[in-house]
Design an enzyme around this catalytic site. Structure first.
Site, PDB file in Angstrom:
ATOM      1  N   LYS A   1       0.856  -1.195   0.000  1.00  0.00           N
ATOM      2  CA  LYS A   1       0.000   0.000   0.000  1.00  0.00           C
ATOM      3  C   LYS A   1       0.890   1.243   0.000  1.00  0.00           C
ATOM      4  CE  LYS A   1      -4.276   1.395   2.332  1.00  0.00           C
ATOM      5  NZ  LYS A   1      -5.037   1.250   3.571  1.00  0.00           N
TER       6      LYS A   1
HETATM    7  O1  G3P Z   1      -9.605   2.537   4.217  1.00  0.00           O
HETATM    8  C1  G3P Z   1      -9.279   3.830   4.637  1.00  0.00           C
HETATM    9  C2  G3P Z   1      -9.691   4.010   6.020  1.00  0.00           C
HETATM   10  O2  G3P Z   1      -8.914   3.286   6.910  1.00  0.00           O
HETATM   11  C3  G3P Z   1      -9.931   5.374   6.445  1.00  0.00           C
HETATM   12  O3  G3P Z   1     -11.150   5.298   7.048  1.00  0.00           O
HETATM   13  O4  G3P Z   1     -12.921   6.014   8.526  1.00  0.00           O
HETATM   14  O5  G3P Z   1     -10.529   6.672   8.994  1.00  0.00           O
HETATM   15  O6  G3P Z   1     -11.779   7.687   7.100  1.00  0.00           O
HETATM   16  P1  G3P Z   1     -11.626   6.495   7.974  1.00  0.00           P
END
Ligand code: G3P
Length: 217
Positions: free
Chosen positions: A87
């Protein structure tokens, strides 16, 4: 549509795997820290533990932000297990690194994507997955789903094989809307997957079937 779970929590990964619908896992440094996984060695071990639970792709994020560092780190991550996807952040060096890994046949996931232009670059670099963060766009009053639709159109126009991995999914409606638009993959918390199970008419209907069965038996 593939379902990935976005967590480093092994119990939740097992739960999703046991449901029989899990196609992979995404992680990031914040999710690792949330589980208290710190130190390079522990982090690498944790990736292997995740790979041993699921059958599909497991995204492991590099920390380096320079090209040489990303290549070195990405090669170490890819060497951990054949399910690992490297990633990489959507920055200039990350695009170069995506091209390097794609030329070597190593899977990549270009993350922190917030625009169609960034997604176009990731596809040109041969990324396996591109991760537009829809929830974080919604957080700043910008339609995250619209970005998924834009990327879908661009990739369809040119037959790019990069898979759209809708990330920062927060709830079940994100999952359904992404499926309607044609995202290849969604990654979200366990609640966004398990939430798809719920309908009150299912619960009411089942209760009635069981009550009627009991009457005659
Ligand atoms: O997949 C990306 C993720 O980990 C971010 O999610 O909810 O932190 O915006 P969030």
């Amino acid at each position: 549509m593939k379902f990935f779970i976005d967590t480093a929590n092994l119990d939740q990964i097992r739960d999703a795997q046991n449901l029989g619908v899990l196609d992979g896992v995404t992680t990031n440094p914040s999710l690792m820290a949330k589980e208290g996984i710190t130190g390079r060695e522990n982090i690498l071990k944790h990736y292997v533990a995740i790979c041993n639970i699921v059958d599909g792709d497991v995204s492991a994020e590099v920390i380096a932000t320079d090209y040489d560092g990303m290549v070195k780190e990405g090669e170490e991550l890819a060497g951990l297990h054949d399910q690992i996807v490297v990633k990489l952040p959507m920055i200039k060096e990350g695009v170069k690194a995506a091209k390097y890994f794609s030329d070597k046949g190593i899977k990549t996931n270009v993350t922190l994507v917030f625009s169609a232009g960034q997604a176009l670059l990731a596809a040109k670099a041969g990324a396996t997955y591109v991760s537009p963060f829809i929830g974080r766009l919604d957080d700043v009053s910008t339609d995250g789903l619209n970005l998924i639709a834009e990327i879908r159109q661009i990739y369809n126009n040119y037959g790019f094989s990069t898979q759209i991995l809708a990330a920062s999914v927060r709830h079940t409606m994100h999952v359904i809307d992404c499926a309607k638009i044609g995202a290849d993959v969604m990654t979200g918390p366990l609640s966004s997957i398990e939430g798809l199970l719920n309908h009150p008419l299912t619960d009411i209907g089942l209760a009635k079937f069981l009550a009627d069965y009991k009457k005659g038996n």
